[in-house]
Design a protein around this motif. Structure first.
Motif, PDB file in Angstrom:
ATOM      1  N   ALA A  15       0.811  -1.224   0.000  1.00 13.62           N
ATOM      2  CA  ALA A  15       0.000   0.000   0.000  1.00 13.62           C
ATOM      3  C   ALA A  15       0.842   1.270   0.000  1.00 13.62           C
ATOM      4  O   ALA A  15       0.588   2.162  -0.806  1.00 13.62           O
ATOM      5  N   PRO A  16       1.864   1.407   0.854  1.00 13.19           N
ATOM      6  CA  PRO A  16       2.640   2.648   0.803  1.00 13.19           C
ATOM      7  C   PRO A  16       3.431   2.810  -0.496  1.00 13.19           C
ATOM      8  O   PRO A  16       3.767   3.911  -0.882  1.00 13.19           O
ATOM      9  N   ILE A  19      -0.014   3.140  -3.461  1.00  3.63           N
ATOM     10  CA  ILE A  19      -1.102   4.108  -3.299  1.00  3.63           C
ATOM     11  C   ILE A  19      -0.589   5.485  -2.952  1.00  3.63           C
ATOM     12  O   ILE A  19      -0.676   5.817  -2.210  1.00  3.63           O
ATOM     13  N   ARG A  21      -0.725   9.135  -1.746  1.00  6.32           N
ATOM     14  CA  ARG A  21      -1.353   9.881  -0.649  1.00  6.32           C
ATOM     15  C   ARG A  21      -2.471   9.063  -0.019  1.00  6.32           C
ATOM     16  O   ARG A  21      -3.209   8.378  -0.701  1.00  6.32           O
ATOM     17  N   TRP A  23      -2.426   6.455   1.811  1.00  4.50           N
ATOM     18  CA  TRP A  23      -2.300   5.022   1.523  1.00  4.50           C
ATOM     19  C   TRP A  23      -2.977   4.163   2.574  1.00  4.50           C
ATOM     20  O   TRP A  23      -3.581   3.147   2.234  1.00  4.50           O
ATOM     21  N   ARG A  26      -6.870   4.457   2.214  1.00  3.49           N
ATOM     22  CA  ARG A  26      -7.329   3.843   0.973  1.00  3.49           C
ATOM     23  C   ARG A  26      -7.094   2.336   0.958  1.00  3.49           C
ATOM     24  O   ARG A  26      -7.899   1.586   0.415  1.00  3.49           O
ATOM     25  N   GLY A  27      -5.992   1.893   1.545  1.00  2.28           N
ATOM     26  CA  GLY A  27      -5.659   0.473   1.509  1.00  2.28           C
ATOM     27  C   GLY A  27      -6.407  -0.379   2.514  1.00  2.28           C
ATOM     28  O   GLY A  27      -6.638  -1.568   2.281  1.00  2.28           O
ATOM     29  N   HIS A 112       3.514   3.145  -8.906  1.00  3.85           N
ATOM     30  CA  HIS A 112       4.429   3.667  -7.885  1.00  3.85           C
ATOM     31  C   HIS A 112       5.073   4.990  -8.303  1.00  3.85           C
ATOM     32  O   HIS A 112       5.024   5.958  -7.547  1.00  3.85           O
ATOM     33  N   GLU A 115       2.425   7.772  -8.212  1.00  2.99           N
ATOM     34  CA  GLU A 115       1.980   8.119  -6.865  1.00  2.99           C
ATOM     35  C   GLU A 115       3.071   8.852  -6.088  1.00  2.99           C
ATOM     36  O   GLU A 115       2.774   9.750  -5.312  1.00  2.99           O
ATOM     37  N   ARG A 119       2.802  12.480  -4.373  1.00  5.54           N
ATOM     38  CA  ARG A 119       3.185  12.794  -2.989  1.00  5.54           C
ATOM     39  C   ARG A 119       4.075  14.032  -2.938  1.00  5.54           C
ATOM     40  O   ARG A 119       3.940  14.865  -2.058  1.00  5.54           O
TER      41      ARG A 119
END
Length: 134
Positions: A15-16, A19, A21, A23, A26-27, A112, A115, A119
């Motif tokens: 997730a980090p 995803i 922002r 994460w 949302r995850g 990745h 995203e 960030r």
């Protein structure tokens, strides 16, 4: 126990990285959904963000438009038993494993970078999120 450990480990690792922002918010919905039903994911999202200040619910809803027709009681779910009956468990296992690996690699190598750029464009929101978490 192995399934729960796998879901949590995949969530904390992927997730980090995939995803950007929000994460966690949302995850966590996907973690709940992978452990049972969509409602479990929505409940976990409500626990994490009761005021729904992040775009987590909206993102979860958009994901469902693509996910549900195939996996969440859709085509793959409906065809699983007949395919296992006709071919055995191993062919379906390897096909689903291939789908899983492709999804993870797509997330790591396609989403990745996008995203992480997102960030960087919104550092204030990330700082606020980190401060709220501590």
């Amino acid at each position: 126990m192995v399934g729960i450990a796998f879901n949590v480990a995949i969530f904390l690792w992927l997730a980090p990285r995939i995803i950007g922002r929000y994460w966690f918010e949302r995850g966590i919905g996907d973690v709940g959904q992978s452990m049972g039903v969509t409602a479990t994911g929505l409940i976990l999202m409500r626990v994490v963000g009761p005021e729904a200040k992040t775009p987590a619910f909206e993102a979860f809803g958009y994901k469902q438009l693509v996910f549900e027709p195939f996996f969440g009681g859709g085509l793959v779910t409906a065809l699983a038993i007949p395919v296992i009956y006709l071919t055995g468990v191993w062919p379906l296992l390897f096909v689903m494993l291939a789908v899983f690996v492709i999804a993870v690699l797509t997330g790591l190598f396609y989403f990745h970078p996008r995203e992480m750029k997102d960030r960087e464009l919104h550092p204030q929101e990330m700082e606020q999120q980190e401060q709220a978490g501590s």
